[in-house]
Every structure is written in C-alpha cells, then in structure tokens.
Scaffold this active site. Sequence first.
Site, PDB file in Angstrom:
ATOM      1  N   PRO A   1       0.886  -4.261  -2.643  1.00 40.76           N
ATOM      2  CG  PRO A   1      -0.539  -2.432  -2.621  1.00 40.76           C
ATOM      3  CD  PRO A   1       0.118  -3.390  -3.543  1.00 40.76           C
TER       4      PRO A   1
ATOM      5  CG  HIS B   1       9.508  -5.534   7.361  1.00 36.56           C
ATOM      6  ND1 HIS B   1       8.204  -5.976   7.328  1.00 36.56           N
ATOM      7  CD2 HIS B   1       9.550  -4.461   6.521  1.00 36.56           C
ATOM      8  CE1 HIS B   1       7.497  -5.206   6.518  1.00 36.56           C
ATOM      9  NE2 HIS B   1       8.292  -4.274   6.015  1.00 36.56           N
TER      10      HIS B   1
ATOM     11  CD  GLU C   1       6.984  -8.779   8.807  1.00 36.30           C
ATOM     12  OE1 GLU C   1       7.446  -9.379   7.831  1.00 36.30           O
ATOM     13  OE2 GLU C   1       6.939  -7.539   8.903  1.00 36.30           O
TER      14      GLU C   1
ATOM     15  CB  ILE D   1       8.955  -0.726  -4.294  1.00 39.96           C
ATOM     16  CG1 ILE D   1       8.899   0.276  -3.125  1.00 39.96           C
ATOM     17  CG2 ILE D   1      10.050  -1.766  -4.065  1.00 39.96           C
ATOM     18  CD1 ILE D   1       8.384  -0.285  -1.811  1.00 39.96           C
TER      19      ILE D   1
ATOM     20  CB  ALA E   1       5.767  -6.783  -1.146  1.00 36.99           C
ATOM     21  NE  ARG E   2       3.040  -4.563   4.656  1.00 38.39           N
ATOM     22  CZ  ARG E   2       4.061  -3.719   4.614  1.00 38.39           C
ATOM     23  NH1 ARG E   2       5.254  -4.139   4.255  1.00 38.39           N
ATOM     24  NH2 ARG E   2       3.917  -2.452   4.945  1.00 38.39           N
TER      25      ARG E   2
ATOM     26  CG  ASP F   1       0.588  -2.473 -11.501  1.00 36.44           C
ATOM     27  OD1 ASP F   1      -0.630  -2.204 -11.465  1.00 36.44           O
ATOM     28  OD2 ASP F   1       1.392  -2.073 -10.666  1.00 36.44           O
TER      29      ASP F   1
ATOM     30  CG  ASP G   1      13.000  -7.043   4.250  1.00 41.64           C
ATOM     31  OD1 ASP G   1      13.940  -7.270   5.050  1.00 41.64           O
ATOM     32  OD2 ASP G   1      12.361  -5.976   4.252  1.00 41.64           O
TER      33      ASP G   1
HETATM   34  P1  NAD Z   1       2.697   1.466  -4.665  1.00 43.59           P
HETATM   35  O1  NAD Z   1       1.334   1.744  -4.146  1.00 43.59           O
HETATM   36  O2  NAD Z   1       3.488   2.560  -5.285  1.00 43.59           O
HETATM   37  O3  NAD Z   1       2.599   0.286  -5.761  1.00 43.59           O
HETATM   38  C1  NAD Z   1       1.839  -0.863  -5.596  1.00 43.59           C
HETATM   39  C2  NAD Z   1       1.494  -1.365  -6.999  1.00 43.59           C
HETATM   40  O4  NAD Z   1       0.850  -2.629  -6.871  1.00 43.59           O
HETATM   41  C3  NAD Z   1       0.544  -0.426  -7.755  1.00 43.59           C
HETATM   42  O5  NAD Z   1       1.110  -0.059  -8.998  1.00 43.59           O
HETATM   43  C4  NAD Z   1      -0.705  -1.277  -7.937  1.00 43.59           C
HETATM   44  O6  NAD Z   1      -1.383  -1.015  -9.157  1.00 43.59           O
HETATM   45  C5  NAD Z   1      -0.128  -2.669  -7.917  1.00 43.59           C
HETATM   46  N1  NAD Z   1      -1.122  -3.712  -7.646  1.00 43.59           N
HETATM   47  C6  NAD Z   1      -2.229  -3.626  -6.886  1.00 43.59           C
HETATM   48  N2  NAD Z   1      -2.886  -4.817  -6.945  1.00 43.59           N
HETATM   49  C7  NAD Z   1      -2.161  -5.624  -7.731  1.00 43.59           C
HETATM   50  C8  NAD Z   1      -2.323  -6.979  -8.167  1.00 43.59           C
HETATM   51  N3  NAD Z   1      -3.368  -7.706  -7.802  1.00 43.59           N
HETATM   52  N4  NAD Z   1      -1.375  -7.491  -8.973  1.00 43.59           N
HETATM   53  C9  NAD Z   1      -0.316  -6.771  -9.376  1.00 43.59           C
HETATM   54  N5  NAD Z   1      -0.110  -5.482  -9.012  1.00 43.59           N
HETATM   55  C10 NAD Z   1      -1.028  -4.933  -8.192  1.00 43.59           C
HETATM   56  O7  NAD Z   1       3.480   0.793  -3.462  1.00 43.59           O
HETATM   57  P2  NAD Z   1       5.062   0.720  -3.288  1.00 43.59           P
HETATM   58  O8  NAD Z   1       5.533   1.939  -2.611  1.00 43.59           O
HETATM   59  O9  NAD Z   1       5.673   0.290  -4.565  1.00 43.59           O
HETATM   60  O10 NAD Z   1       5.150  -0.465  -2.215  1.00 43.59           O
HETATM   61  C11 NAD Z   1       4.793  -1.798  -2.558  1.00 43.59           C
HETATM   62  C12 NAD Z   1       4.740  -2.622  -1.294  1.00 43.59           C
HETATM   63  O11 NAD Z   1       6.049  -2.751  -0.737  1.00 43.59           O
HETATM   64  C13 NAD Z   1       3.951  -1.952  -0.150  1.00 43.59           C
HETATM   65  O12 NAD Z   1       2.588  -2.135  -0.274  1.00 43.59           O
HETATM   66  C14 NAD Z   1       4.500  -2.624   1.052  1.00 43.59           C
HETATM   67  O13 NAD Z   1       3.751  -3.798   1.259  1.00 43.59           O
HETATM   68  C15 NAD Z   1       5.922  -3.001   0.643  1.00 43.59           C
HETATM   69  N6  NAD Z   1       6.958  -2.256   1.380  1.00 43.59           N
HETATM   70  C16 NAD Z   1       7.944  -2.953   1.985  1.00 43.59           C
HETATM   71  C17 NAD Z   1       8.948  -2.292   2.678  1.00 43.59           C
HETATM   72  C18 NAD Z   1      10.073  -3.040   3.344  1.00 43.59           C
HETATM   73  O14 NAD Z   1      10.844  -2.444   4.092  1.00 43.59           O
HETATM   74  N7  NAD Z   1      10.218  -4.331   3.117  1.00 43.59           N
HETATM   75  C19 NAD Z   1       8.944  -0.883   2.724  1.00 43.59           C
HETATM   76  C20 NAD Z   1       7.923  -0.186   2.063  1.00 43.59           C
HETATM   77  C21 NAD Z   1       6.948  -0.882   1.398  1.00 43.59           C
END
Ligand code: NAD
Length: 330
Positions: A206, A295, A263, A156, A233-234, A175, A258
């Site tokens: 995450p 969300h 939530e 994302i 994200a979260r 990252d 979001d």
């Molecule tokens: P992903 O696993 O592809 O990417 C997560 C990235 O975060 C990785 O590249 C990882 O190296 C990096 N990371 C880990 N620890 C870190 C830190 N301390 N500092 C900086 N970067 C760090 O996940 P994604 O598919 O890109 O999803 C990201 C987040 O989006 C999910 O974990 C979830 O919480 C959220 N999400 C939200 C929705 C929504 O509807 N709002 C939907 C899907 C996912």
Amino acid sequence: MKVICYGVSPLEDPYIKNWALKNDVEVSLIREPLDETTVHLANGYDGISSEGITPVTEKVYEELEKFGIKQLAVRQVGTDNQDLVAAKKHGIKITNVPSYSPRAIAEMGVTQAMFLLRKIGIFEERMDNNNFSFDESTISTEIFNCTVGIIGGGHIGAATAQIYRSLGAKVLLYDPTYNAALEPYVTYASMDEIFHESDIISLHTPLLPSTENMIDKASIAKMDKKPILINVARGGLVVTADLISALKEGKISGAGLDTLADEVDFFEKENAAESDTPDDYKELRSMNNVLITPHIAFFTKLAIKNSMELALNDTKAIVEGKMPKSIVNK
Ligand code: NAD
C-alpha cells in the site's frame, strides 16, 4: 429483503442482478451516487450499497438511521469517501471488499513484465518503421533464468509470487510481516538484497509513509542487474523523475506502470485534453521500454463479480443480524 445500490455502472448491472436472483433479494439499481440529495431514495429499504468515491456526509448517515438502515456496503477496497466515526455514531456499519481478485492485478503485472522482458515495445517501434531486424540490444532472458524481487507479500504480492514461481523464476520477497504459507513460492530477503539481485522488481505494498518514494535515486543505485520495474500498486511508491532518469541512463531496463503518482488528473477520463496529461507521463509514454496502463489491473470479469457479490453478501448478513466479513468501523 430490499436492497438499494447507488452509483452503479452499467458494467455492474448483470452481476448485481444475478446475485439478487440467487439470493432472492429485491435489489434496486441507482446510477447516481449516494449523497444528501439522493439519500431519500433509500427510505423503505433494508440494506444499502454504494461506490467508494463520492464523499458521504454525516447528514446521509443521519437519514439512513431514521430509515432504520444499519449498514452501508462499499463495493470497493477504499472507504476514504466515508466518515467512519459519524457512521458509527448513527449505528451504520460500513463494510468494504478488501480483496476481490488478487490474480487480476498479479496477472497484469506479470503480463507487463513479459512484454518488457521480450522487448516487444522496441520491436513494435521498429516494425512501425519497416525495420524487422534484431540485434544484441534486443536479446531477451527467459523467465526461468530470472530472479524476481517482490516487495509486499499480501494478497496481490502472494498471487504474483505464485505465478512467477510456476514459470520457474527464482522469487525473492520482502515483507515486514512473515507469512509461512508463502514459503513454497518465495525466499524471504531484505529490500537491499532485492535491489541488488533482481532482474524484475514488482511492487505490491500500500502507499504508506514507510513505502512512499521507495523507488528513488538511492534505491535505483543499488539495482545491479538493470532490472525491469513493475508498479501495479500505487504511483506514489516511485519517484517518477528518478525513474525517468534511470530509464534514460539504462540503470532500469524497462518499466511497467499501471499507476502513476499524478494519475488522478487524467486516468479514467474519456476525452482527456492534451493539457490534462502531465509532462512526465508524456515522456514515459514516448519510451519504447515503458508500458503504461490506466489503472486497470483490477479490471476483470471475476473482480467485478466478486466486488458486487462480496459487498452484497455483507449487506445481507448485517440485515439478517449475522456477522459480515469486512466491517471497517468496528
Ligand atoms: P494487502 O494488504 O493484502 O498486502 C499489502 C502487503 O504489503 C502486506 O503484506 C504488508 O505487510 C506489506 N507491507 C506493508 N508495508 C510494507 C513495507 N514497508 N515493505 C514491504 N511490504 C510492506 O494488499 P493487496 O491486496 O495485496 O494490495 C496491495 C496494493 O495493490 C494495494 O495497497 C493497492 O495499492 C494496490 N492495488 C492496485 C490495484 C490496481 O488495479 N492496480 C488494485 C487493487 C490494489
């Protein structure tokens, strides 16, 4: 081949039926979730799929094993409702859909940022009061003059970086894992550089011990440019009380959210009572420089289609003795 899908929402029906037709597979749709009371319905099927919320106990895997079923495809990212060890013990491979449409979430984050950048919430409130004026406090910055700091450059975060870059913004990324494929869109930076230099900060990690509460009083103090904060994200990445104080003091100029830390008590409820919504939500909601969505960043036609199809593709692969894409209990 016969596949049974549990916990199917009517929204998912057409995508599952379309996949069934394309793949010449007989699929049964069950509204109820998979649990000890409904597992018997899977007897006679080759493959099975379920949602990722209702807890699944060992007894369910035991029954599936008796029916000769070898997999369970969760049509979402999260598999917290599964007992991965017990599933493995009974020969059930659990699969998930780790990425169904990163653009869906990325576009929501950018949409929120653009809304806040152009102060639309403030103008809406003014117009509600028959005030059609503009002044120094509502002047905007164009996106190509902004620096956007992205924290987390996975699926994302990368999609978000591409969109901002294509709009002409300067994009910084932090990252801990380097990805050479992102070099055309981002400049890698430290968290501190992102805090100091960004006009928009967008969170895409995450929720982990290392990321929980990453936006708090201390990190906000480093934000020199009174940025807009986007969290799709979260909720737990942000200390909500510190965000509210920063918005009041003008240290953060707007927030697009979001997700919220609390939530689960009210998001997705159709008729939430006044008492269901926490005070911090009410306070944020009353601010004209805050945009909250429940969300739903993921909620696009493509994301739903992909969640169904990728889960069912993995179901079919395992039933046919082929390698699925996303086993979570190897
Ligand atoms: P992903 O696993 O592809 O990417 C997560 C990235 O975060 C990785 O590249 C990882 O190296 C990096 N990371 C880990 N620890 C870190 C830190 N301390 N500092 C900086 N970067 C760090 O996940 P994604 O598919 O890109 O999803 C990201 C987040 O989006 C999910 O974990 C979830 O919480 C959220 N999400 C939200 C929705 C929504 O509807 N709002 C939907 C899907 C996912």
